[in-house]
Write a protein that holds these residues in place. Structure first.
Motif, short mmCIF file in Angstrom:
data_model
loop_
_atom_site.label_atom_id
_atom_site.label_comp_id
_atom_site.label_asym_id
_atom_site.label_seq_id
_atom_site.Cartn_x
_atom_site.Cartn_y
_atom_site.Cartn_z
N ALA A 229 1.08 -1.53 -0.03
CA ALA A 229 -0.25 0.23 0.01
C ALA A 229 1.13 1.17 0.11
N GLY A 230 0.41 2.71 -0.54
CA GLY A 230 1.59 3.65 -0.84
C GLY A 230 2.36 3.88 -1.75
N VAL A 231 2.32 2.24 -3.01
CA VAL A 231 2.82 2.68 -4.40
C VAL A 231 2.43 4.00 -4.83
N GLU A 232 3.41 4.49 -5.54
CA GLU A 232 3.24 5.25 -6.77
C GLU A 232 3.78 5.26 -7.99
N THR A 233 3.87 6.02 -8.86
CA THR A 233 3.95 6.27 -10.11
C THR A 233 5.13 6.03 -10.06
N GLY A 234 6.16 4.73 -10.88
CA GLY A 234 8.00 5.78 -10.51
C GLY A 234 7.99 4.27 -9.30
N THR A 235 7.62 3.77 -8.38
CA THR A 235 7.61 2.99 -7.55
C THR A 235 8.86 1.39 -8.41
N ARG A 236 9.43 1.33 -8.26
CA ARG A 236 10.81 0.25 -8.45
C ARG A 236 10.67 -0.51 -7.26
N ILE A 237 10.00 -2.18 -7.61
CA ILE A 237 10.44 -3.02 -6.94
C ILE A 237 11.11 -3.86 -7.28
N ARG A 238 12.43 -4.98 -6.43
CA ARG A 238 12.48 -5.77 -6.88
C ARG A 238 12.97 -6.86 -6.64
N LEU A 239 12.68 -8.27 -7.16
CA LEU A 239 12.40 -9.73 -6.79
C LEU A 239 13.72 -10.39 -7.13
N ALA A 240 15.10 -10.15 -6.41
CA ALA A 240 15.63 -10.58 -6.22
C ALA A 240 15.89 -12.46 -6.87
N GLY A 241 16.99 -12.56 -8.19
CA GLY A 241 16.64 -13.74 -8.15
C GLY A 241 16.07 -14.06 -9.05
N GLU A 242 14.85 -13.43 -9.49
CA GLU A 242 13.77 -13.32 -10.45
C GLU A 242 13.53 -13.26 -12.66
N GLY A 243 15.32 -12.99 -12.00
CA GLY A 243 16.08 -12.27 -13.49
C GLY A 243 15.59 -13.37 -14.68
N GLU A 244 17.13 -12.92 -15.46
CA GLU A 244 17.25 -14.34 -16.33
C GLU A 244 18.08 -15.01 -15.53
N ALA A 245 17.59 -16.62 -16.19
CA ALA A 245 19.05 -17.23 -15.57
C ALA A 245 20.67 -17.04 -16.44
N GLY A 246 21.45 -18.03 -15.32
CA GLY A 246 22.92 -17.23 -16.22
C GLY A 246 22.71 -17.99 -16.48
N MET A 247 24.20 -17.90 -18.40
CA MET A 247 25.05 -18.91 -18.98
C MET A 247 25.16 -19.51 -18.41
N ARG A 248 25.38 -21.11 -18.73
CA ARG A 248 25.66 -22.39 -17.91
C ARG A 248 26.17 -22.27 -16.39
N GLY A 249 25.11 -21.94 -15.97
CA GLY A 249 25.25 -22.21 -14.93
C GLY A 249 25.28 -20.40 -13.70
N GLY A 250 25.66 -19.91 -14.88
CA GLY A 250 25.72 -18.50 -14.06
C GLY A 250 24.54 -18.34 -13.06
N PRO A 251 24.71 -16.71 -11.73
CA PRO A 251 23.59 -16.76 -11.02
C PRO A 251 22.38 -15.82 -11.83
N THR A 252 21.50 -16.44 -11.94
CA THR A 252 20.19 -15.51 -12.19
C THR A 252 20.30 -14.32 -11.34
N GLY A 253 19.69 -13.50 -13.26
CA GLY A 253 19.57 -11.88 -13.06
C GLY A 253 18.69 -12.14 -11.66
N ASP A 254 17.62 -10.34 -11.35
CA ASP A 254 16.82 -10.13 -10.90
C ASP A 254 16.15 -9.49 -11.97
N LEU A 255 14.41 -9.10 -10.73
CA LEU A 255 13.37 -9.16 -12.00
C LEU A 255 12.61 -7.00 -11.43
N TYR A 256 13.04 -6.27 -12.10
CA TYR A 256 12.36 -5.00 -11.33
C TYR A 256 11.12 -4.44 -11.87
#
Length: 383
Positions: A229-256
């Motif tokens: 509650a209270g978010v406004e236009t421009g608020t950014r929420i980071r979900l760690a480890g929910e981005g693209e999978a890494g190449m050949r077992g590399g760490p996963t990126g984040d989702l914003y």
């Protein structure tokens, strides 16, 4: 022509440490570089002389031999720990000396790593961006929403290794696992991405059929996201480890997740404050009265309109605005009165207004003040 003492060439004492010698050579290399001394024909010779001195003094065995025998240590096959002797006409030793300093100055910037040995080259997955549009009501109360995110996930067939059957990749034979190769160009060492492994430092002899050796596959995922509650236009929420999978077992990126709050039909938002423009009749504004106004949570608030209220007047409803994003108190809501002029009058209404107008010479102080100022203005212009 006799050679100059190597310590004099670099401008250091004989008891100088390896670090002092390296710093001295850095200064000389910058000072004497031919590109910076194009008008001095002797600059290139001095530059090479400094490189030759550093090539000897940076090496503990060569330095010990030089301290004992001087330049004679490298003439006639004498001592020095092997390798090409200084000043032999080739530039391998000098290029090696300059490469050491080049690595020291620029290695970190170029992503290099001195000292050899294979590095972990598995590439981190890219960060993803998701644009989420929500209503003002959802921004007020918060919500839990499921979103579908296109992207890549770890290949289950090879467990992200990229090799068929989950076999381990092998160290790239071209770059020895460094991911980069070096080429000598004159006095400089140029570092480039290894063409064999594309910078990964590893190669796969039998790539996974499911992912083609990448260790990841394209797949849309459904994610449950909590929007506070209270978010406004421009608020950014980071979900760690929910981005693209890494190449050949590399760490996963984040989702914003970037939030956009849609415009509302009734309310305008400014930070934690809400503004609502409420039309009132001319009679209510003149005589005063009570009106009901909506609130963002779906309720109603009764507002008392003072007699004689003018268009644009604002009234505050404390605690009826938006909540603060991080658990603070709610802001306020402001009511702005819009006095409405009646339309589609009947004959009787027109008669009543004419009668009212005839009796209202003292009921419009703002109008009287304005036209009095206008009259004064016109009189002054005539004068």
């Amino acid at each position: 022509m006799s050679k100059r003492d190597y310590y004099d060439v670099l401008g250091v004492e004989r008891g100088a440490s390896a670090d002092e010698i390296k710093k001295a050579y850095r200064r000389k290399a910058k000072e004497l570089h031919p590109d910076r001394n194009s008008d001095d024909p002797a600059a290139e010779g001095k530059f090479k002389e400094a490189g030759e001195a550093y090539e000897v003094l940076k090496d503990a065995e060569k330095k010990a031999a030089y301290d004992r025998f001087g330049h004679a240590a490298f003439e006639g096959g004498m001592g020095g720990g092997g390798g090409a002797r200084p000043g032999a006409g080739g530039q391998g030793d000098f290029a090696s000396a300059f490469s050491d300093v080049f690595d020291d100055l620029f290695g970190d910037f170029m992503g290099g790593q001195r000292g050899g040995g294979a590095r972990q080259r598995a590439a981190r997955g890219a960060d993803l961006r998701y644009n989420l549009r929500i209503s003002l009501e959802d921004a007020f109360s918060g919500l839990k929403k499921t979103i579908n995110v296109p992207g890549s996930t770890v290949c289950t067939a090879c467990s992200g290794s990229g090799a068929e059957g989950g076999a381990e990749p092998i160290t790239c034979p071209t770059c020895a696992g460094m991911g980069k190769v070096r080429a000598q160009q004159g006095f400089f060492t140029v570092e480039r991405t290894c063409p064999t492994c594309s910078g990964l430092g590893q190669t796969i002899s039998n790539p996974c059929k499911s992912c083609g050796g990448a260790g990841r596959v394209q797949k849309e995922r459904a994610l449950s996201v909590n929007i506070p509650a209270g978010v406004e236009t421009g608020t950014r929420i980071r979900l760690a480890g929910e981005g693209e999978a890494g190449m050949r077992g590399g760490p996963t990126g984040d989702l914003y997740i970037f939030v956009e709050v849609a415009p509302h039909k009734l309310f305008e938002r400014e930070g934690n404050e809400l503004h609502c423009r409420v039309p009132v009749s001319m009679a209510t504004a003149a005589l005063g009265g009570d009106i009901e106004v909506p609130t963002i949570e779906g309720g109603r608030s009764r507002v008392k309109i003072p007699a004689g209220s003018q268009a644009g007047r604002q009234m505050r409803l404390r605690g009826k605005g938006m909540p603060a994003l991080r658990g603070g108190a709610r802001g306020d809501m402001f009511i702005e009165l819009a006095v409405e002029t009646p339309v589609n009058l009947t004959t009787r209404q027109k008669e009543l207004l004419k009668e009212f107008d005839a009796e209202s010479s003292d009921n419009s102080p703002e109008s009287s003040s304005f036209f009095s100022s206008v009259k004064s203005f016109w009189d002054s212009m005539k004068g």
